[in-house]
Design a protein around this motif. Structure first.
Motif, short mmCIF file in Angstrom:
data_model
loop_
_atom_site.label_atom_id
_atom_site.label_comp_id
_atom_site.label_asym_id
_atom_site.label_seq_id
_atom_site.Cartn_x
_atom_site.Cartn_y
_atom_site.Cartn_z
N GLY A 185 0.79 -1.22 0.00
CA GLY A 185 0.00 0.00 0.00
C GLY A 185 0.82 1.27 0.00
N ASN A 186 2.11 1.13 0.17
CA ASN A 186 3.00 2.30 0.18
C ASN A 186 3.63 2.45 -1.20
N PRO A 187 3.22 3.45 -1.99
CA PRO A 187 3.75 3.61 -3.35
C PRO A 187 5.27 3.70 -3.41
N ASN A 188 5.90 4.18 -2.34
CA ASN A 188 7.34 4.33 -2.34
C ASN A 188 8.08 2.98 -2.34
N MET A 189 7.36 1.91 -1.99
CA MET A 189 7.98 0.59 -1.94
C MET A 189 7.83 -0.16 -3.26
N LEU A 190 7.01 0.35 -4.18
CA LEU A 190 6.71 -0.39 -5.40
C LEU A 190 7.91 -0.45 -6.35
N ASP A 191 8.84 0.50 -6.24
CA ASP A 191 10.02 0.47 -7.11
C ASP A 191 10.88 -0.75 -6.84
N GLY A 192 10.71 -1.37 -5.68
CA GLY A 192 11.48 -2.56 -5.34
C GLY A 192 10.93 -3.83 -5.94
N TYR A 193 9.77 -3.75 -6.55
CA TYR A 193 9.18 -4.94 -7.18
C TYR A 193 9.91 -5.25 -8.48
N PRO A 194 10.19 -6.52 -8.76
CA PRO A 194 10.86 -6.87 -10.02
C PRO A 194 9.96 -6.58 -11.22
N THR A 195 10.56 -6.34 -12.37
CA THR A 195 9.77 -6.08 -13.58
C THR A 195 9.20 -7.35 -14.18
N GLY A 196 9.63 -8.50 -13.67
CA GLY A 196 9.08 -9.76 -14.14
C GLY A 196 9.43 -10.87 -13.17
N ILE A 197 8.67 -11.96 -13.22
CA ILE A 197 8.93 -13.11 -12.34
C ILE A 197 8.88 -14.39 -13.17
N LEU A 198 9.55 -15.42 -12.68
CA LEU A 198 9.51 -16.74 -13.29
C LEU A 198 8.62 -17.66 -12.46
N VAL A 199 7.71 -18.34 -13.12
CA VAL A 199 6.81 -19.28 -12.46
C VAL A 199 7.16 -20.69 -12.92
N PRO A 200 7.65 -21.56 -12.03
CA PRO A 200 8.05 -22.91 -12.42
C PRO A 200 6.89 -23.69 -13.05
N LEU A 201 7.23 -24.48 -14.07
CA LEU A 201 6.23 -25.24 -14.81
C LEU A 201 6.77 -26.62 -15.12
N ASN A 202 5.97 -27.64 -14.86
CA ASN A 202 6.33 -28.99 -15.27
C ASN A 202 6.02 -29.11 -16.75
N VAL A 203 7.02 -28.86 -17.58
CA VAL A 203 6.80 -28.74 -19.03
C VAL A 203 6.30 -30.05 -19.62
N ASN A 204 6.93 -31.18 -19.27
CA ASN A 204 6.53 -32.46 -19.84
C ASN A 204 5.09 -32.83 -19.48
N LYS A 205 4.65 -32.41 -18.31
CA LYS A 205 3.30 -32.74 -17.87
C LYS A 205 2.26 -31.76 -18.40
N THR A 206 2.66 -30.52 -18.61
CA THR A 206 1.69 -29.47 -18.93
C THR A 206 1.51 -29.25 -20.43
N ILE A 207 2.60 -29.19 -21.18
CA ILE A 207 2.53 -28.86 -22.60
C ILE A 207 2.21 -30.10 -23.43
N GLU A 208 1.25 -30.00 -24.33
CA GLU A 208 0.83 -31.14 -25.15
C GLU A 208 1.64 -31.27 -26.43
N ASN A 209 1.89 -30.14 -27.09
CA ASN A 209 2.59 -30.16 -28.37
C ASN A 209 3.49 -28.94 -28.50
N ILE A 210 4.58 -29.11 -29.23
CA ILE A 210 5.46 -28.02 -29.64
C ILE A 210 5.35 -27.93 -31.15
N ILE A 211 5.03 -26.74 -31.65
CA ILE A 211 4.78 -26.58 -33.08
C ILE A 211 5.82 -25.64 -33.67
N ILE A 212 6.32 -26.01 -34.84
CA ILE A 212 7.33 -25.22 -35.54
C ILE A 212 6.67 -24.41 -36.65
#
Length: 248
Positions: A185-212
């Motif tokens: 709630g303090n706008p002065n602290m928002l600059d410390g937030y990263p511009t992006g995050i990584l969310v772990p994913l079980n690729v073999n379990k989640t993705i059905e196909n890879i298309i070229i």
């Protein structure tokens, strides 16, 4: 808690097993394989390319100017949400999209798409520990005319889940992660937030196909296959269905 599918800002598709697609250039694909994660940028990063991203309607701004208390509170929440929300964008469609290949690959002939279903994508998101209100949401984006249409007020997610009608060809599904750290709630602290995050994913379990890409050369197809196997991914790798076929 698991992904939230009940929030009113996140409309669910009628068929939860509908296919969803994410088109990308080769560099982003390699990063996806290396990290085994989805990259979610801040909403304010997306707003650099689309000035209507994470914004509200003209009617709501007029209420803010008039001093409407609900509108003023909505405006405060919206501005905080630009930094505290992170988004992953997917295309909802039962079949490939020629337009998406062209729009979301810096080089059409050297592009890759990952495909899964809406249900699998939502189920793959990890539980969040720590701050109780931090968690994932998933739903369909709504497309409106910000100059004349209404948007529900007083909620941080409606500006994120509404886009200009000019983008309705995207048929977008969004994963939204609301990162509620102490001090948000303090706008002065928002600059410390990263511009992006990584969310772990079980690729073999989640993705059905890879298309070229449909215009990929043979060398690129072989490169995609070799790099994919290098990272231990055992998923069907297919040539795009948009490749012109020779009929008997």
């Amino acid at each position: 808690m698991p992904v939230d599918r009940e929030h009113p800002a996140f409309e669910q598709p009628s068929d939860l097993n509908v296919r969803v697609w994410r088109y990308m250039n080769f560099a982003k694909y390699v990063s996806f394989l290396q990290t085994q994660s989805l990259y979610l940028p801040q909403v304010k990063v997306l707003a650099q390319a689309d000035p209507y991203e994470g914004t509200t309607t003209k009617k709501e701004f007029r209420k803010v100017e008039s001093g409407d208390k609900i509108a003023l509170h909505s405006q405060k929440s919206r501005l905080l949400g630009l930094s505290t929300n992170y988004v992953s964008c997917w295309h909802l469609n039962e079949s490939e999209s020629h337009a998406m290949w062209q729009i979301y690959s810096s080089s059409y002939s050297e592009a890759v798409c990952i495909q899964t279903t809406y249900q699998k994508l939502g189920d793959a998101l990890p539980d969040v520990s720590g701050v109780e209100s931090s968690h994932y949401f998933i739903g369909k984006v709504k497309y409106i005319n910000h100059h004349i249409d209404d948007m529900p007020p007083n909620n941080v997610f409606y500006p994120i889940m509404h886009k200009l009608k000019s983008f309705q060809h995207e048929r977008e599904i969004r994963i939204v992660y609301w990162r509620r750290n102490p001090g948000t709630g303090n706008p002065n602290m928002l600059d410390g937030y990263p511009t992006g995050i990584l969310v772990p994913l079980n690729v073999n379990k989640t993705i059905e196909n890879i298309i070229i890409s449909p215009t990929a050369a043979n060398w690129f197809s072989e490169t995609v296959k070799n790099v994919t196997r290098k990272y231990g991914i055992d998923i069907p790798i297919l040539q795009s269905s948009l490749v012109r076929m020779s009929y008997p």
